[in-house]
Design an enzyme around this catalytic site. Structure first.
Site, mmCIF file in Angstrom:
data_model
loop_
_atom_site.group_PDB
_atom_site.id
_atom_site.type_symbol
_atom_site.label_atom_id
_atom_site.label_comp_id
_atom_site.label_asym_id
_atom_site.label_seq_id
_atom_site.Cartn_x
_atom_site.Cartn_y
_atom_site.Cartn_z
ATOM 1 C CG ASN A 1 0.703 -9.599 -27.593
ATOM 2 O OD1 ASN A 1 1.881 -9.837 -27.824
ATOM 3 N ND2 ASN A 1 -0.274 -9.880 -28.453
ATOM 4 C CD GLU B 1 -1.558 -9.436 -34.131
ATOM 5 O OE1 GLU B 1 -0.492 -9.674 -33.549
ATOM 6 O OE2 GLU B 1 -2.254 -8.422 -33.889
ATOM 7 C CD GLU C 1 -6.576 -10.328 -27.647
ATOM 8 O OE1 GLU C 1 -6.141 -9.371 -27.017
ATOM 9 O OE2 GLU C 1 -5.936 -10.908 -28.532
HETATM 10 C C1 PEP Z 1 -3.610 -7.770 -28.818
HETATM 11 O O1 PEP Z 1 -2.840 -7.811 -29.757
HETATM 12 O O2 PEP Z 1 -3.759 -8.784 -28.102
HETATM 13 C C2 PEP Z 1 -4.330 -6.530 -28.566
HETATM 14 C C3 PEP Z 1 -5.368 -6.583 -27.785
HETATM 15 O O3 PEP Z 1 -3.868 -5.390 -29.205
HETATM 16 P P1 PEP Z 1 -4.421 -3.879 -28.993
HETATM 17 O O4 PEP Z 1 -4.512 -3.642 -27.511
HETATM 18 O O5 PEP Z 1 -3.373 -3.022 -29.634
HETATM 19 O O6 PEP Z 1 -5.743 -3.797 -29.650
#
Ligand code: PEP
Length: 256
Positions: free
Chosen positions: A9, A99, A169
């Site tokens: 991403n 986000e 997440e």
């Molecule tokens: C994300 O934004 O989906 C993510 C997992 O970011 P990071 O790997 O930077 O924590």
């Protein structure tokens, strides 16, 4: 057997030069790697360029996107339709990222509508779910994940999850360097799968559940060694070809 999916991403990062060089670098790093699906989600504006560079790549890298809006066309200023994403070859579409839930007030119900739109167009939803730090500390993680998934199941039936991807997440782990332990992530992944299995054991067994939140080359293998972690959604580390490829290789090795 579920093939792991490692997806980058890129968020709001990129330039014409960066898109071309990152994809080319990733392609070179992936030579000889099999047993993992590798996908990237550049910003919408760079999908055209990404598609062109991917066309010339030696390895299969799936093109994805970071969001979709609900309508196919019409008077919806600033929106990007599923038809447009398809037109540029994007198949794996992230929805419900924390986000977007936070900065764009996207509700569970609205995210579920996006899920339905993607399915209707034959696209693969990458449905992000996960709890805040406060919810984690209050012991609400499983309930939050179940609620976010139920928004889809209640409106579209459990079969809608067939062929989709869920990205667990924990919000407190995104971009913070504060990753969940592999054991904690496995416990939540197992609970997500068990929740889906209450509706359909078959769908639960097949659905890909990625972990996301500060996944790096250093910790990737520990996640992929867990039975219910089927790859990763990667933010920061996906902006570096060598780091992102190392994560993909760790997933491939765990799947060998
Ligand atoms: C994300 O934004 O989906 C993510 C997992 O970011 P990071 O790997 O930077 O924590």
């Amino acid at each position: 057997m579920r093939q792991p999916v490692v997806m980058g991403n890129w968020k709001l990062n990129g330039s014409k030069e960066m898109v071309a060089s990152l994809i080319k670098g990733l392609d070179a790093e992936l030579n000889g790697v099999s047993g993992v699906t590798v996908a990237i989600a550049p910003p919408h504006l760079y999908l055209d360029l990404a598609e062109q560079v991917l066309d010339k790549a030696a390895n299969k890298i799936v093109l994805g996107a970071q969001n979709v809006d609900l309508k196919d066309s019409g008077a919806f200023t600033g929106d990007v339709s599923p038809v447009m994403l398809k037109d540029f070859g994007a198949t794996h579409i992230i929805i419900g990222h924390s986000e977007r839930r936070e900065y764009h007030n996207e509700s569970d119900e609205y995210v579920a509508e996006k899920f339905a739109v993607l399915k209707a167009h034959g696209l693969v939803p990458v449905l992000c779910i996960g709890e805040t730090e406060a919810q984690n500390e209050a012991g609400e993680t499983e309930a939050v994940c179940a609620r976010q998934i139920d928004a889809v199941i209640k409106t579209q039936g459990v079969e809608a999850l067939d062929g989709a991807i869920i990205a667990y997440e924990p919000i407190w782990a995104i971009g913070t360097g504060k990753a969940a332990t592999a054991e904690d992530a496995q416990r939540i992944h197992a609970s997500i799968r068990a929740h889906i299995a209450k509706e359909s054991a078959d769908v639960a067994e097949k659905v890909i559940i990625q972990y996301g939140g500060s996944v790096k080359p250093e910790n990737a293998a520990s996640y992929f060694a867990q039975p219910d972690i089927d790859g990763a959604l990667v933010g920061g580390a996906s902006l570096d070809a060598v780091s992102f490829a190392a994560i993909a290789k760790a997933a491939a090795e765990a799947n060998a």
